[in-house]
Scaffold this motif. Structure first.
Motif, PDB file in Angstrom:
ATOM      1  N   ILE A 145       0.857  -1.184   0.000  1.00 33.96           N
ATOM      2  CA  ILE A 145       0.000   0.000   0.000  1.00 33.96           C
ATOM      3  C   ILE A 145       0.896   1.237   0.000  1.00 33.96           C
ATOM      4  O   ILE A 145       1.658   1.460   0.943  1.00 33.96           O
ATOM      5  N   PRO A 146       0.845   2.052  -1.067  1.00 34.60           N
ATOM      6  CA  PRO A 146       1.703   3.243  -1.104  1.00 34.60           C
ATOM      7  C   PRO A 146       1.207   4.305  -0.113  1.00 34.60           C
ATOM      8  O   PRO A 146       0.008   4.500   0.064  1.00 34.60           O
ATOM      9  N   THR A 147       2.140   4.961   0.574  1.00 34.46           N
ATOM     10  CA  THR A 147       1.808   6.087   1.450  1.00 34.46           C
ATOM     11  C   THR A 147       2.859   7.174   1.250  1.00 34.46           C
ATOM     12  O   THR A 147       3.921   6.941   0.652  1.00 34.46           O
ATOM     13  N   TYR A 148       2.601   8.328   1.785  1.00 35.97           N
ATOM     14  CA  TYR A 148       3.539   9.445   1.694  1.00 35.97           C
ATOM     15  C   TYR A 148       4.851   9.111   2.398  1.00 35.97           C
ATOM     16  O   TYR A 148       5.910   9.594   2.012  1.00 35.97           O
ATOM     17  N   TRP A 149       4.809   8.287   3.443  1.00 29.18           N
ATOM     18  CA  TRP A 149       5.997   7.881   4.183  1.00 29.18           C
ATOM     19  C   TRP A 149       6.784   6.816   3.439  1.00 29.18           C
ATOM     20  O   TRP A 149       7.998   6.696   3.585  1.00 29.18           O
ATOM     21  N   GLY A 150       6.098   6.004   2.635  1.00 29.45           N
ATOM     22  CA  GLY A 150       6.714   4.894   1.937  1.00 29.45           C
ATOM     23  C   GLY A 150       5.736   3.738   1.868  1.00 29.45           C
ATOM     24  O   GLY A 150       4.677   3.770   2.504  1.00 29.45           O
ATOM     25  N   PRO A 151       6.042   2.691   1.110  1.00 27.61           N
ATOM     26  CA  PRO A 151       5.096   1.591   0.949  1.00 27.61           C
ATOM     27  C   PRO A 151       4.934   0.753   2.213  1.00 27.61           C
ATOM     28  O   PRO A 151       5.896   0.524   2.944  1.00 27.61           O
ATOM     29  N   ILE A 152       3.698   0.318   2.460  1.00 25.88           N
ATOM     30  CA  ILE A 152       3.407  -0.618   3.535  1.00 25.88           C
ATOM     31  C   ILE A 152       3.485  -2.012   2.923  1.00 25.88           C
ATOM     32  O   ILE A 152       2.576  -2.449   2.219  1.00 25.88           O
ATOM     33  N   GLU A 153       4.585  -2.702   3.186  1.00 26.39           N
ATOM     34  CA  GLU A 153       4.872  -3.951   2.507  1.00 26.39           C
ATOM     35  C   GLU A 153       4.551  -5.148   3.398  1.00 26.39           C
ATOM     36  O   GLU A 153       5.039  -5.236   4.524  1.00 26.39           O
ATOM     37  N   PRO A 154       3.751  -6.091   2.920  1.00 26.08           N
ATOM     38  CA  PRO A 154       3.460  -7.311   3.686  1.00 26.08           C
ATOM     39  C   PRO A 154       4.590  -8.327   3.536  1.00 26.08           C
ATOM     40  O   PRO A 154       5.510  -8.151   2.731  1.00 26.08           O
ATOM     41  N   MET A 155       4.500  -9.404   4.296  1.00 28.48           N
ATOM     42  CA  MET A 155       5.527 -10.447   4.299  1.00 28.48           C
ATOM     43  C   MET A 155       4.852 -11.807   4.171  1.00 28.48           C
ATOM     44  O   MET A 155       3.797 -12.036   4.769  1.00 28.48           O
ATOM     45  N   ALA A 156       5.432 -12.695   3.392  1.00 27.19           N
ATOM     46  CA  ALA A 156       4.852 -14.017   3.151  1.00 27.19           C
ATOM     47  C   ALA A 156       5.459 -15.066   4.067  1.00 27.19           C
ATOM     48  O   ALA A 156       6.663 -15.060   4.332  1.00 27.19           O
ATOM     49  N   VAL A 157       4.613 -15.979   4.560  1.00 21.49           N
ATOM     50  CA  VAL A 157       5.067 -17.155   5.308  1.00 21.49           C
ATOM     51  C   VAL A 157       4.332 -18.375   4.764  1.00 21.49           C
ATOM     52  O   VAL A 157       3.337 -18.249   4.037  1.00 21.49           O
ATOM     53  N   GLU A 158       4.800 -19.548   5.110  1.00 20.38           N
ATOM     54  CA  GLU A 158       4.139 -20.766   4.674  1.00 20.38           C
ATOM     55  C   GLU A 158       2.720 -20.843   5.257  1.00 20.38           C
ATOM     56  O   GLU A 158       2.496 -20.437   6.413  1.00 20.38           O
ATOM     57  N   PRO A 159       1.763 -21.336   4.502  1.00 21.61           N
ATOM     58  CA  PRO A 159       0.382 -21.425   4.990  1.00 21.61           C
ATOM     59  C   PRO A 159       0.243 -22.153   6.322  1.00 21.61           C
ATOM     60  O   PRO A 159      -0.539 -21.735   7.178  1.00 21.61           O
TER      61      PRO A 159
END
Length: 386
Positions: free
Chosen positions: A271-285
């Motif tokens: 999710i782009p924001t003025y501060w920088g992107p809000i980046e998620p992280m992947a893990v095994e299901p």
């Protein structure tokens, strides 16, 4: 000789009886004194602190006292957490483990900038054991075993007062937001700016989670309370330990430094924001599934933008709140129990990024305790029930 032995035995019995009578009298006096204490008094059964988790690295060579500050033949210890604990008399069953956010220390749970009780004392008075943690490489855990490792913030002096004022949503410098739940006098603001500590190395969230899991292994099942960039540590600790009974997270986030986690194949876009992107992280299901085994509640405060704006503080937390809702929906879709509460939406307005430090922190604490009660996590052990 026999008479002497009898006299010695008799003297020993008399001394033992005297000691027992004295101890009984003291216990009775202590009970009376406890009964006379004011209702607001905090009475502790135990307190202390220790390092937990961590790593050690042996350096090859021969130690020479003439060169005692050289590494040869010595071992470095670091990457541990430090836990300060206080256990009240007749404590509730599950302790609360408090983990600060990025660039902070356990002190943020102790007292507010204007000197009121912090969550430490508030929850001690409610009967909970509390563990305040300094994350690895920070505060009283400020040692690392990694070589040539630099922290995120390296400025000395650390010029960051306007950054904190804006990013943590106190207001638009130098003016506070109208109705903000933060003490506005200069002395309190200075106390706030003096919170935190420089880190001894990189804020490695996996290292922090390993230390938190080691703490839970030592103390047993507990409720984990996190803040900000270490919100991600709550999720990661639950992947490492089955002793997390619940997670309470205040404004989790921090961009790439504090990502929400998702199962592979279901990772949302940044999710782009003025501060920088809000980046998620992947893990095994299968790993993500562990987050469905305990209740999770997430709180966000006020003055968060609803649409993109050119304001680092209001816009970053817009993105974090949006990602938190996607995270909760994903946890619940997999059979979990995750709730996001945006405080203004339930009529609690004006809170900053630090609701547990704000003027209404007792109201925020009551809200958290309500969650614990609803989830059956506020009970007393049977042995403590009168």
């Amino acid at each position: 000789m026999k008479d002497m032995n009898r006299k010695a035995l008799l003297l020993s019995v008399i001394v033992s009886l005297t000691v027992l009578v004295f101890i009984s009298a003291c216990k009775g006096e202590s009970a009376t004194q406890l009964a006379e204490l004011p209702s607001s008094a905090i009475v502790l059964q135990d307190q202390g602190g220790y390092a937990v988790g961590g790593r050690k690295v042996k350096h090859e060579g021969t130690f020479d006292m003439a060169h005692c500050y050289e590494p040869e033949g010595q071992t470095a210890y670091g990457d541990h957490a430090y836990a300060l604990y206080q256990i009240p008399v007749n404590a509730r069953k599950y302790p609360l483990v408090f983990l600060h956010g990025g660039s902070m220390t356990k002190r943020c749970w102790s007292s507010t900038p204007d000197g009121r009780d912090g969550f430490q004392n508030i929850f001690l008075r409610k009967g909970y054991s509390v563990y305040l943690v300094d994350q690895p490489r920070n505060g009283e855990s400020g040692r690392t075993t990694n070589v040539n490792e630099a922290p995120i913030v390296t400025n000395v002096p650390n010029y960051d007062d306007r950054l904190r004022f804006t990013l943590f949503r106190l207001g638009e410098w130098p003016d506070f937001y109208p109705g903000v739940q933060f003490p506005k006098d200069s002395a309190s603001l200075e106390q706030f700016f003096r919170l935190g500590a420089m880190t001894a190395g990189e804020d490695d969230r996996d290292v922090i989670a390993e230390a938190m899991a080691a703490l839970l292994e030592k103390i047993g099942p507990a409720v984990l309370v996190t803040h900000s960039a270490n919100g991600t540590v709550g999720w990661r600790t639950a992947l490492l330990s089955d002793k997390v009974k619940a997670i309470v997270s205040y404004e989790p986030g921090g961009g790439k430094y504090g990502p929400f986690i998702f199962p592979k194949g279901e990772v949302p876009k940044a999710i782009p924001t003025y501060w920088g992107p809000i980046e998620p992280m992947a893990v095994e299901p299968d790993e993500f599934k562990k987050l469905t085994k305990m209740p999770i509640i997430i709180y966000y405060g006020d003055n968060i933008a609803t649409e993109p704006v050119a304001d680092a503080g209001r816009d970053q937390w817009r993105g974090e709140l949006q990602m938190a809702r996607i995270f909760a929906e994903t946890v619940n879709r997999h059979g979990g129990n995750c709730t996001v509460i945006h405080l203004p939406e339930i009529g609690i307005k004006g809170n900053t990024h630090f609701p547990f430090l704000d003027i209404n922190n007792s109201e925020i604490a009551d809200l958290m305790e309500k969650f614990l009660q609803e989830k059956g996590l506020a009970d007393f052990p049977e042995k403590n029930i009168k």
